[in-house]
Design a protein around this motif. Structure first.
Motif, mmCIF file in Angstrom:
data_model
loop_
_atom_site.group_PDB
_atom_site.id
_atom_site.type_symbol
_atom_site.label_atom_id
_atom_site.label_comp_id
_atom_site.label_asym_id
_atom_site.label_seq_id
_atom_site.Cartn_x
_atom_site.Cartn_y
_atom_site.Cartn_z
ATOM 1 N N TYR A 1 -7.170 0.836 -6.013
ATOM 2 C CA TYR A 1 -7.149 2.187 -5.460
ATOM 3 C C TYR A 1 -8.329 2.383 -4.506
ATOM 4 O O TYR A 1 -9.371 1.747 -4.643
ATOM 5 N N SER B 1 -3.186 3.648 -2.850
ATOM 6 C CA SER B 1 -2.878 2.729 -3.937
ATOM 7 C C SER B 1 -2.374 1.418 -3.360
ATOM 8 O O SER B 1 -1.767 1.392 -2.290
ATOM 9 N N CYS B 2 -2.622 0.358 -4.088
ATOM 10 C CA CYS B 2 -2.145 -0.952 -3.672
ATOM 11 C C CYS B 2 -1.571 -1.644 -4.903
ATOM 12 O O CYS B 2 -2.289 -1.882 -5.882
ATOM 13 N N ALA B 3 -0.286 -1.946 -4.839
ATOM 14 C CA ALA B 3 0.385 -2.653 -5.924
ATOM 15 C C ALA B 3 0.436 -4.137 -5.579
ATOM 16 O O ALA B 3 0.913 -4.515 -4.512
ATOM 17 N N CYS C 1 -4.708 -3.220 2.332
ATOM 18 C CA CYS C 1 -5.157 -3.780 1.065
ATOM 19 C C CYS C 1 -5.219 -5.298 1.217
ATOM 20 O O CYS C 1 -4.322 -5.902 1.818
ATOM 21 N N ARG D 1 -5.851 9.494 -1.757
ATOM 22 C CA ARG D 1 -6.009 8.341 -2.632
ATOM 23 C C ARG D 1 -4.985 7.283 -2.252
ATOM 24 O O ARG D 1 -3.776 7.528 -2.358
ATOM 25 N N GLU E 1 0.831 -1.201 0.000
ATOM 26 C CA GLU E 1 0.000 0.000 0.000
ATOM 27 C C GLU E 1 0.870 1.257 0.000
ATOM 28 O O GLU E 1 1.997 1.257 0.494
ATOM 29 N N GLY F 1 0.232 5.936 -0.199
ATOM 30 C CA GLY F 1 -0.693 7.050 -0.325
ATOM 31 C C GLY F 1 -1.289 7.559 0.968
ATOM 32 O O GLY F 1 -2.031 8.547 0.961
ATOM 33 N N ARG G 1 -10.022 -0.626 -9.625
ATOM 34 C CA ARG G 1 -8.872 -1.478 -9.921
ATOM 35 C C ARG G 1 -8.466 -1.312 -11.376
ATOM 36 O O ARG G 1 -9.295 -0.982 -12.239
ATOM 37 N N GLN H 1 -10.140 5.861 -3.379
ATOM 38 C CA GLN H 1 -10.281 7.313 -3.368
ATOM 39 C C GLN H 1 -11.145 7.696 -2.180
ATOM 40 O O GLN H 1 -12.294 7.254 -2.080
ATOM 41 N N MET I 1 -3.178 -3.046 -10.010
ATOM 42 C CA MET I 1 -3.329 -1.995 -9.016
ATOM 43 C C MET I 1 -4.769 -1.918 -8.520
ATOM 44 O O MET I 1 -5.721 -2.161 -9.276
#
Length: 116
Positions: free
Chosen positions: A79, A21-23, A95, A19, A6, A8, A71, A81, A77
């Protein structure tokens, strides 16, 4: 095996936005359901939102109308928001990913702090 990272999180004033993010790494990402949980200080971990491989989403009542999960399967990825943030949204956001009824894989979490 899926690894989730994760990013952000941070400090924001009430009413602001962030926002997350998760990679995700690993094969077959697109087939996993993805989601977000959070743990507020002194409270139990709670579900925030999820998104299926089809794109259908579910959100907790406490965040409906303010948070949106999305996604990008091509980029592996996910997300979150977050708009109109409130102090009670403060917590560690995780995540998660699953290929069945539960979420087998969890990220390390990212801290979100909303000041009043």
């Amino acid at each position: 095996q899926v690894q989730l990272v994760e990013s952000g999180g941070g400090l924001v004033q009430a009413g602001g936005s962030l926002r997350l993010s998760c990679a995700a790494s690993g094969r077959f990402f697109s087939r996993y359901k993805m989601g977000w949980f959070r743990r507020a200080p002194g409270k139990e971990r709670e579900f925030v939102a999820s998104i299926m491989w089809t794109g259908s989403t579910i959100s907790a009542d406490s965040v409906k109308g303010r948070f949106t999960v999305s996604r990008d399967n091509a980029k592996n990825m996910v997300y979150l928001q977050m708009n109109s943030l409130k102090p009670e949204d403060t917590g560690i956001y995780y995540c998660v990913a699953g290929d069945g009824p539960t979420y087998e894989f969890w990220g390390q979490g990212t801290q979100v702090t909303v000041s009043s």
